[in-house]
Design an enzyme around this catalytic site. Structure first.
Site, short mmCIF file in Angstrom:
data_model
loop_
_atom_site.label_atom_id
_atom_site.label_comp_id
_atom_site.label_asym_id
_atom_site.label_seq_id
_atom_site.Cartn_x
_atom_site.Cartn_y
_atom_site.Cartn_z
CG HIS A 26 -1.70 1.25 1.43
ND1 HIS A 26 -3.03 1.34 1.08
CD2 HIS A 26 -1.36 2.48 1.93
CE1 HIS A 26 -3.47 2.56 1.35
NE2 HIS A 26 -2.48 3.27 1.87
CD GLU A 27 1.83 3.59 3.58
OE1 GLU A 27 2.15 4.65 3.00
OE2 GLU A 27 0.77 3.45 4.21
CG HIS A 69 0.59 6.27 -0.60
ND1 HIS A 69 -0.47 6.85 -1.24
CD2 HIS A 69 0.09 5.63 0.49
CE1 HIS A 69 -1.58 6.59 -0.56
NE2 HIS A 69 -1.27 5.83 0.49
#
Length: 455
Positions: free
Chosen positions: A25-26, A29
């Site tokens: 998920h990170e 980003h």
């Protein structure tokens, strides 16, 4: 001992899968942030004390003690208060927000906002050209949606493995179990007594593993067809042709007259004027089907993920009411709704039970674990889209509002209003973060004192 080890293994697999999901998920980003030139000071998995970290280039990568979240720290997520002001470095994780602000609970209003603006610049001393707030709106939206998008891709991957790899359990035409006796539909006991009538299927010689080929001279392609014929012939002898040991065997079965609940088109039990269930007379043999895994085409994965997303979305939308119901059941000792919200402890418990459930094949346990991770990623995807700070959806909403405001200013020939001052939302953000943290703590408490169990 073996059961305990399998249970622990299930919990471990869930934790590893959760950390992998958070980490990716990170990454969702991180990659676009670096691509668009944003200064990224940290990439962390977990929150709390740092267990390990190492700096590569300008970014510190590490793992923290509590693996229930993650974040990347991007410079300039809060714009300066005025031209030439200083921008604040902030992160993408709401747990991290709690840890950053927990040491100053007395800060309020303008003091909190001004201190946030003066927080670590993390390398922006040479100018704000690498600040997050300086990016075009579409770039900021891509960065903030990158995390949820990664969870969605993981959900599709996990469900794809289950649906197209392991297959989906479906009712077959094979007899799974044969009842020894006939119990009334309203009976609460499961054991047979000497006074209970023998079930027609067992009396006729039907055995688990028999594959039903014909019922009353009609070839059946699925279990529903066989059930409909049985129910329509109470107290009438009908023939069963089954495939047993690769050979067809014909048996004579006389369904007994019994009653069952009447269901409406929505699958709900029909009630009479007094609120009692409506019963209907049907034929009963006393057999139930076996389930077999049938692989689905790849094209079936996206619709399946959509159906799951709708179900998870309904839980999120109705979360306040469901939390109230959970509180009532937790503190009153009543049974918990298995379809309600579950915390990380509850998910871990379910994972452990799946892994240690020796009554089902290993392939079913593996598929169950993967499906659980798919559902977890789907929940992370949808939850992070909520348009509230500090969730990803909150940052996206801020970027969209800013774009609309600037669009109207340009349309009416007004000066550029500049970026939306998200720093002013810090008190609200901290309040929402605190609520989310308290909700997480309550779910953990409920998972311990009133757990959800699949056993």
């Amino acid at each position: 001992m073996e059961t305990i080890l399998l249970y622990a293994l299930g919990v471990l697999i869930l934790l590893v899968g959760l950390m992998l999901s958070i980490g990716l998920h990170e990454v969702g980003h991180l990659v676009p942030a670096k691509k668009f030139g944003v200064k990224v000071g940290q990439y962390m998995i977990g929150f709390g004390p740092t267990l390990w970290s190492k700096r590569f280039g300008e970014t510190e990568y590490g793992v923290k003690a509590i693996p229930l979240g993650g974040y990347i720290s991007m410079a300039g997520m809060f714009p300066p208060a005025k031209p030439g002001g200083r921008a604040r470095t902030a992160s993408t994780g709401f747990f991290d927000t709690v840890m950053q602000e927990a040491d100053a609970p007395a800060r309020r209003g303008s003091t909190m906002i001004s201190e946030a603006r003066e927080a670590s610049l993390d390398g922006l001393e040479d100018g704000h050209h690498r600040a997050f707030y300086k990016l075009a709106t579409w770039k900021r939206i891509i960065i903030m949606l990158g995390g949820p998008a990664m969870n969605l891709l993981l959900a599709i991957l996990f469900f794809g493995i289950v649906y197209s790899g392991f297959g989906v359990p479906q009712v077959s035409t094979t007899v799974g179990s044969v009842s020894a006796c006939v119990l009334p539909i309203t009976s609460e006991r499961q054991e047979c007594l000497d006074t209970d009538p023998a079930a027609p299927g067992a009396a006729a010689g039907l055995l688990p593993g028999d594959e039903i080929v014909e019922v009353d001279g009609v070839a059946v392609a699925d279990w529903t067809e066989a059930t409909e014929i049985i129910r329509a012939h109470p107290d009438q002898t009908i023939s069963f042709v089954v495939l047993r040991d690769s050979a067809e065997t014909e048996l004579s079965v006389t369904p007994i007259l019994t009653e069952r609940y009447t269901f409406d088109d929505a699958g709900e039990v029909v009630l009479d004027a007094s609120g009692d269930p409506v019963l209907e007379p049907v034929g009963f043999v006393g057999i139930s089907p076996a389930y077999e895994r049938v692989t689905e085409p790849v094209t079936a994965v996206i619709p399946a993920v959509w159906d799951r997303a709708v179900a998870v979305g309904e839980v999120i939308i109705t979360l306040p009411g469901r939390l109230y119901e959970l509180a009532v059941s937790t503190f009153s000792g009543t049974e918990r709704d298995p379809n309600g919200p579950v915390g990380i402890v509850g998910v871990g418990r379910i994972a452990g039970e799946i892994a240690s459930l020796d009554t089902i094949p290993v392939v079913d346990r593996a598929a169950g674990m993967i499906e659980l991770l798919g559902g977890l990623n789907l929940a992370l995807f949808l939850f992070n889209l909520i348009p509230l700070m500090p969730l990803d959806g909150g940052h996206v909403a801020g970027a969209i509002v800013e774009s609309i405001r600037r669009g109207f200013a340009k349309l009416f020939g007004r000066p550029d209003p500049g970026p939306v001052d998200t720093a002013k939302l810090i008190p609200v953000t901290l309040t929402i973060t605190t609520v989310l943290a308290l909700m997480s703590v309550f779910l953990i408490f409920a998972d311990i004192v009133n757990p959800v169990s699949i056993l």
